[in-house]
Design a protein around this motif. Structure first.
Motif, PDB file in Angstrom:
ATOM      1  N   LEU A 197      41.039 -19.846  13.441  1.00  0.00           N
ATOM      2  CA  LEU A 197      41.272 -18.760  12.484  1.00  0.00           C
ATOM      3  C   LEU A 197      40.018 -17.910  12.275  1.00  0.00           C
ATOM      4  O   LEU A 197      38.919 -18.294  12.700  1.00  0.00           O
ATOM      5  CB  LEU A 197      41.702 -19.361  11.150  1.00  0.00           C
ATOM      6  CG  LEU A 197      43.166 -19.817  11.091  1.00  0.00           C
ATOM      7  CD1 LEU A 197      43.366 -20.806   9.964  1.00  0.00           C
ATOM      8  CD2 LEU A 197      44.091 -18.629  10.901  1.00  0.00           C
ATOM      9  N   PRO A 198      40.157 -16.790  11.593  1.00  0.00           N
ATOM     10  CA  PRO A 198      38.969 -16.036  11.174  1.00  0.00           C
ATOM     11  C   PRO A 198      38.092 -16.897  10.264  1.00  0.00           C
ATOM     12  O   PRO A 198      38.559 -17.889   9.682  1.00  0.00           O
ATOM     13  CB  PRO A 198      39.562 -14.841  10.412  1.00  0.00           C
ATOM     14  CG  PRO A 198      40.929 -14.662  10.997  1.00  0.00           C
ATOM     15  CD  PRO A 198      41.408 -16.064  11.278  1.00  0.00           C
ATOM     16  N   PRO A 199      36.832 -16.529  10.087  1.00  0.00           N
ATOM     17  CA  PRO A 199      35.867 -17.402   9.401  1.00  0.00           C
ATOM     18  C   PRO A 199      36.129 -17.622   7.918  1.00  0.00           C
ATOM     19  O   PRO A 199      35.501 -18.483   7.313  1.00  0.00           O
ATOM     20  CB  PRO A 199      34.517 -16.704   9.617  1.00  0.00           C
ATOM     21  CG  PRO A 199      34.850 -15.302  10.011  1.00  0.00           C
ATOM     22  CD  PRO A 199      36.169 -15.358  10.697  1.00  0.00           C
ATOM     23  N   SER A 200      37.045 -16.884   7.303  1.00  0.00           N
ATOM     24  CA  SER A 200      37.306 -17.088   5.875  1.00  0.00           C
ATOM     25  C   SER A 200      38.204 -18.288   5.605  1.00  0.00           C
ATOM     26  O   SER A 200      38.420 -18.645   4.441  1.00  0.00           O
ATOM     27  CB  SER A 200      37.954 -15.831   5.274  1.00  0.00           C
ATOM     28  OG  SER A 200      39.185 -15.560   5.912  1.00  0.00           O
ATOM     29  N   PHE A 201      38.726 -18.948   6.637  1.00  0.00           N
ATOM     30  CA  PHE A 201      39.570 -20.124   6.426  1.00  0.00           C
ATOM     31  C   PHE A 201      38.786 -21.154   5.602  1.00  0.00           C
ATOM     32  O   PHE A 201      37.655 -21.495   5.940  1.00  0.00           O
ATOM     33  CB  PHE A 201      39.991 -20.715   7.766  1.00  0.00           C
ATOM     34  CG  PHE A 201      40.937 -21.879   7.658  1.00  0.00           C
ATOM     35  CD1 PHE A 201      42.155 -21.741   7.015  1.00  0.00           C
ATOM     36  CD2 PHE A 201      40.605 -23.116   8.196  1.00  0.00           C
ATOM     37  CE1 PHE A 201      43.033 -22.808   6.907  1.00  0.00           C
ATOM     38  CE2 PHE A 201      41.481 -24.188   8.099  1.00  0.00           C
ATOM     39  CZ  PHE A 201      42.698 -24.036   7.446  1.00  0.00           C
ATOM     40  N   PRO A 202      39.387 -21.670   4.498  1.00  0.00           N
ATOM     41  CA  PRO A 202      38.584 -22.450   3.548  1.00  0.00           C
ATOM     42  C   PRO A 202      38.329 -23.912   3.904  1.00  0.00           C
ATOM     43  O   PRO A 202      37.548 -24.571   3.225  1.00  0.00           O
ATOM     44  CB  PRO A 202      39.407 -22.356   2.253  1.00  0.00           C
ATOM     45  CG  PRO A 202      40.814 -22.176   2.703  1.00  0.00           C
ATOM     46  CD  PRO A 202      40.730 -21.377   3.968  1.00  0.00           C
TER      47      PRO A 202
ATOM     48  N   GLU B 213      37.424 -14.253  21.482  1.00  0.00           N
ATOM     49  CA  GLU B 213      36.910 -15.607  21.307  1.00  0.00           C
ATOM     50  C   GLU B 213      37.620 -16.638  22.175  1.00  0.00           C
ATOM     51  O   GLU B 213      37.212 -17.801  22.224  1.00  0.00           O
ATOM     52  CB  GLU B 213      37.054 -16.058  19.834  1.00  0.00           C
ATOM     53  CG  GLU B 213      36.286 -15.226  18.836  1.00  0.00           C
ATOM     54  CD  GLU B 213      37.050 -13.994  18.395  1.00  0.00           C
ATOM     55  OE1 GLU B 213      36.429 -12.916  18.339  1.00  0.00           O
ATOM     56  OE2 GLU B 213      38.251 -14.104  18.138  1.00  0.00           O
ATOM     57  N   LEU B 214      38.700 -16.229  22.837  1.00  0.00           N
ATOM     58  CA  LEU B 214      39.591 -17.204  23.473  1.00  0.00           C
ATOM     59  C   LEU B 214      38.890 -18.060  24.522  1.00  0.00           C
ATOM     60  O   LEU B 214      39.028 -19.291  24.531  1.00  0.00           O
ATOM     61  CB  LEU B 214      40.782 -16.476  24.104  1.00  0.00           C
ATOM     62  CG  LEU B 214      41.852 -17.397  24.707  1.00  0.00           C
ATOM     63  CD1 LEU B 214      42.471 -18.276  23.639  1.00  0.00           C
ATOM     64  CD2 LEU B 214      42.925 -16.570  25.414  1.00  0.00           C
ATOM     65  N   LEU B 215      38.113 -17.448  25.409  1.00  0.00           N
ATOM     66  CA  LEU B 215      37.471 -18.201  26.488  1.00  0.00           C
ATOM     67  C   LEU B 215      36.496 -19.234  25.919  1.00  0.00           C
ATOM     68  O   LEU B 215      36.460 -20.391  26.371  1.00  0.00           O
ATOM     69  CB  LEU B 215      36.744 -17.253  27.447  1.00  0.00           C
ATOM     70  CG  LEU B 215      36.028 -17.928  28.624  1.00  0.00           C
ATOM     71  CD1 LEU B 215      37.012 -18.737  29.468  1.00  0.00           C
ATOM     72  CD2 LEU B 215      35.306 -16.897  29.493  1.00  0.00           C
ATOM     73  N   LYS B 216      35.709 -18.829  24.928  1.00  0.00           N
ATOM     74  CA  LYS B 216      34.758 -19.758  24.310  1.00  0.00           C
ATOM     75  C   LYS B 216      35.487 -20.922  23.652  1.00  0.00           C
ATOM     76  O   LYS B 216      35.076 -22.092  23.767  1.00  0.00           O
ATOM     77  CB  LYS B 216      33.892 -19.018  23.297  1.00  0.00           C
ATOM     78  CG  LYS B 216      32.755 -19.858  22.719  1.00  0.00           C
ATOM     79  CD  LYS B 216      31.866 -19.031  21.791  1.00  0.00           C
ATOM     80  CE  LYS B 216      30.713 -19.868  21.258  1.00  0.00           C
ATOM     81  NZ  LYS B 216      29.845 -19.094  20.331  1.00  0.00           N
TER      82      LYS B 216
ATOM     83  N   ASP C 183      38.961  -4.570   9.378  1.00  0.00           N
ATOM     84  CA  ASP C 183      37.511  -4.703   9.232  1.00  0.00           C
ATOM     85  C   ASP C 183      37.073  -6.131   8.969  1.00  0.00           C
ATOM     86  O   ASP C 183      35.915  -6.490   9.203  1.00  0.00           O
ATOM     87  CB  ASP C 183      37.006  -3.803   8.096  1.00  0.00           C
ATOM     88  CG  ASP C 183      36.962  -2.339   8.503  1.00  0.00           C
ATOM     89  OD1 ASP C 183      37.026  -2.072   9.728  1.00  0.00           O
ATOM     90  OD2 ASP C 183      36.897  -1.475   7.612  1.00  0.00           O
ATOM     91  N   GLN C 184      37.986  -6.960   8.455  1.00  0.00           N
ATOM     92  CA  GLN C 184      37.642  -8.346   8.152  1.00  0.00           C
ATOM     93  C   GLN C 184      37.824  -9.278   9.356  1.00  0.00           C
ATOM     94  O   GLN C 184      37.495 -10.459   9.266  1.00  0.00           O
ATOM     95  CB  GLN C 184      38.513  -8.858   6.986  1.00  0.00           C
ATOM     96  CG  GLN C 184      38.179  -8.225   5.649  1.00  0.00           C
ATOM     97  CD  GLN C 184      39.152  -8.659   4.577  1.00  0.00           C
ATOM     98  OE1 GLN C 184      40.319  -8.291   4.577  1.00  0.00           O
ATOM     99  NE2 GLN C 184      38.680  -9.462   3.642  1.00  0.00           N
ATOM    100  N   THR C 185      38.338  -8.761  10.462  1.00  0.00           N
ATOM    101  CA  THR C 185      38.555  -9.579  11.658  1.00  0.00           C
ATOM    102  C   THR C 185      37.424  -9.348  12.656  1.00  0.00           C
ATOM    103  O   THR C 185      36.629  -8.420  12.507  1.00  0.00           O
ATOM    104  CB  THR C 185      39.905  -9.247  12.324  1.00  0.00           C
ATOM    105  OG1 THR C 185      39.877  -7.889  12.784  1.00  0.00           O
ATOM    106  CG2 THR C 185      41.053  -9.410  11.328  1.00  0.00           C
ATOM    107  N   SER C 186      37.375 -10.183  13.687  1.00  0.00           N
ATOM    108  CA  SER C 186      36.237 -10.127  14.600  1.00  0.00           C
ATOM    109  C   SER C 186      36.214  -8.864  15.450  1.00  0.00           C
ATOM    110  O   SER C 186      35.163  -8.282  15.669  1.00  0.00           O
ATOM    111  CB  SER C 186      36.229 -11.366  15.504  1.00  0.00           C
ATOM    112  OG  SER C 186      37.439 -11.455  16.220  1.00  0.00           O
ATOM    113  N   ASN C 187      37.402  -8.428  15.934  1.00  0.00           N
ATOM    114  CA  ASN C 187      37.379  -7.229  16.798  1.00  0.00           C
ATOM    115  C   ASN C 187      37.689  -5.940  16.041  1.00  0.00           C
ATOM    116  O   ASN C 187      37.657  -4.853  16.618  1.00  0.00           O
ATOM    117  CB  ASN C 187      38.323  -7.384  17.988  1.00  0.00           C
ATOM    118  CG  ASN C 187      39.785  -7.496  17.579  1.00  0.00           C
ATOM    119  OD1 ASN C 187      40.165  -7.193  16.459  1.00  0.00           O
ATOM    120  ND2 ASN C 187      40.617  -7.945  18.516  1.00  0.00           N
TER     121      ASN C 187
END
Length: 608
Positions: free
Chosen positions: A261-266, A225-228, A121-125
């Protein structure tokens, strides 16, 4: 070179030193743990050493063997913030020059500060779990037992079993089915032949796909997200490498890749060798934030090959890296961009000094970290104060001569760790035969440069690219007493960097804008529609300083989307001043979203 003293390690690295590291572990997503073996090949430096002392933090140690035979060991009581010293008995009393293999079987625990385990649930897909590491500054010891100091470097062999794709800080040597483990698990293997310190060991595992972005570069990201990400990064990455190679010397790590990385990377990025870990906030759709990659790439030389010997000399890593980054920008976009980036950096520098206080220990170039957590000293100061010191030396001896010193410095300390004093000695020795440069360097007040707190004199930067930003900011300063009417065309031909400078100029006003004026800016310039976190975060800063209650909820929303401390910490502090109840509720709501390093920093900021 004198032995390096590092107050932030418990290891006895002056008696025995790691020559080689082998990591052989499995990832357990259900238990959120890493378990397996870490084997350290250690060289004995003194006769009669009776024990090996390693850094650990919240690790569950199962057993320890020396050269294949189990031996006695004990964990000391925890010493905050450094963890528990692992003391391993050496019964044979080896002699100086001997090598011993120490294998520790262990597992990480739920208190591991280096890892973030994410539910689907914490990841994009929302399909698979995800795990990534962040070991800088002293968190590697919570991932595996080690001599957790940048003074010690070793090559690595890495073997990681996981049900999901794995990337790590080395060159992939393939993956194969693992016969004796959980069905569906693969073994991913990596080799890092260039010696690296413990803080540069890195691993990530999740639903990760890859694409080429250059002749020696890949981007790794979630499939959606890979293509973007590929579109954003291809083309520029190889240009960055080639410019840096001309400034320093050829890139020695074979490949340079980026994991989004996912958006939580600090952080904005972490310069893990071969594969930079980067925040998704650099993917803004207009390539305006790809210079973060120029910074992380520059670390391939500054930090990764030539490393600060302890975190008290962190400016050697970051000051040099910012300097090289800005030289890359100047070569790519024109010399004015060196100054343009420096002006933006100076504001962050000044704000960090104001936050700590002008006389604070952490505003010095060399800081005292005895009994302190290096994370507490982290700010833009080592980056910008370090950069400004190097730029001062650049101007002092002259660019042509300075550019010959750069490769000399990096060749001399290639694959080594050093202190500020080693840097000083090398600089003075290099220019000793040049009477003009030597005379110029005699004017340097080294005591003041190294230990003087606060801001140094501000360089006379070229303001060509920022003058128009300041001009528009002045219009907003007097908007309530003039006929100024904002319109979209005011900023239509500006780059994102200029928008940042404009918004930062607004935040510097002694008297903040009124909420009504902020709403007018929002409507005219559509800043809330920006996908660029650099712009949106600055506009929300303007809104919070104006106490515009209509944008408190939008700020809280953004704080649930970003984990990068550059944005999160200042916004939380401002939201706390405006509406503490909302700030605390927002933090608690997103507690599990943030990386442990960010979570602890915000908790301190909010005094929870």
């Amino acid at each position: 070179m004198a032995p390096i003293t590092d107050p932030n390690t418990l290891a006895n690295h002056h008696s025995v030193v790691t020559e080689y590291t082998t990591i052989d572990v499995a990832l357990d997503f259900k238990a959120s743990s890493v378990s397996g073996d870490a084997t350290l090949k250690l060289k004995v430096l003194k006769d009669g050493v009776g024990e090996v002392v390693l850094d650990t933090s919240y690790l569950d140690i199962k057993c320890v063997a020396i050269d294949g035979k189990e031996t006695t060991w004990k964990l000391d009581d925890r010493k905050e913030p450094y963890g528990s010293a692992l003391r391993i008995t050496l019964t044979n009393k080896p002699k100086a020059g001997d090598s011993i293999d120490v294998m520790i079987s262990y597992s990480t625990t739920e208190k591991c500060t280096a890892l973030q385990w994410m539910t689907p649930d914490q990841t994009s897909n929302k399909k698979h779990p995800y795990m990534f590491s962040q070991c800088q500054a002293i968190h590697a010891r919570s991932l595996y037992p080690c001599q957790d100091t940048p003074a010690v470097k070793s090559p690595f062999t890495i073997s990681i079993r996981s049900p999901l794709p794995v990337v790590a800080s080395g060159l992939s040597t393939g993956s194969k089915k693992f016969q004796a483990g959980t069905p569906g698990t693969l073994v991913y293997t990596f080799q890092q032949d260039i010696p690296i310190p413990s803080y540069l060991f890195a691993v990530a595992s999740g639903d990760i796909a890859s694409a080429s972005i250059g002749p020696r570069s890949m981007v790794y990201a979630g499939p959606e997200e890979l293509l973007k990400c590929k579109t954003e990064l291809e083309g520029d990455t190889e240009k960055f490498i080639q410019i840096a190679e001309k400034l320093v010397y050829p890139y020695p790590w074979t490949t340079y890749s980026v994991l989004i990385l996912p958006p939580s990377f600090p952080y904005g990025g972490m310069e893990n060798p071969n594969i930079t870990f980067a925040t998704p906030t650099i993917i803004s759709g207009d390539k305006s934030n790809v210079d973060v990659i120029a910074h992380e790439l520059a670390h391939s030389w500054s930090g990764n090959l030539v490393s600060n010997g302890s975190w008290e000399h962190f400016w050697l890593n970051e000051g040099w890296t910012v300097y090289i980054e800005r030289r890359i920008q100047a070569a790519l976009h024109g010399p004015q961009y060196f100054d343009f980036s420096s002006i933006i950096g100076w504001k962050a520098f000044r704000e960090s000094v104001e936050l700590f206080g002008a006389d604070h220990e952490f505003t010095k170039l060399i800081v005292d970290l005895k009994d302190k957590d290096p994370d507490d000293a982290f700010s833009s100061i080592p980056y910008e104060k370090g950069f400004n010191f190097l730029y001062y030396l650049d101007r002092l001896v002259g660019r042509e001569k300075w550019d010959k010193f750069i490769p000399h410095y990096f060749k001399k300390f290639h694959q080594k760790s050093l202190t500020s004093f080693d840097f000083k000695d090398t600089l003075l020795e290099y220019f000793s035969s040049d009477a003009e440069a030597a005379a110029a360097l005699k004017t340097v007040d080294w005591e003041e440069k190294f230990y003087g707190p606060g801001l140094p004199p501000k360089p006379d930067f070229d303001t060509t690219l920022v003058d128009v930003c300041y001009l528009l900011a002045d219009c907003w300063k007097s908007i309530e007493t003039t006929q100024f009417e904002p319109k979209p065309s005011d900023i239509a031909d500006w780059g994102s960097g200029q928008l940042v400078v404009f918004l930062e100029a607004i935040t510097d006003f002694e008297k903040p804008l009124t909420p009504a004026v902020v709403e007018k800016m929002k409507d005219a310039y559509k800043f809330l529609d920006s996908e660029n976190a650099e712009i949106l975060s600055r506009f929300l800063t303007v809104a919070l300083k104006a106490k515009d209650e209509k944008l408190y909820a939008r700020t809280a929303e953004a704080l649930g989307q970003w984990g990068r401390m550059k944005f999160v910490r200042p916004l939380f502090r401002l939201l706390n001043d405006c509406d503490r109840e909302l700030a605390v509720a927002t933090f608690k709501k997103n507690d599990n979203f943030y990386h442990p390093i960010c979570r602890e920093a915000v908790r301190k900021d909010l005094k929870l």
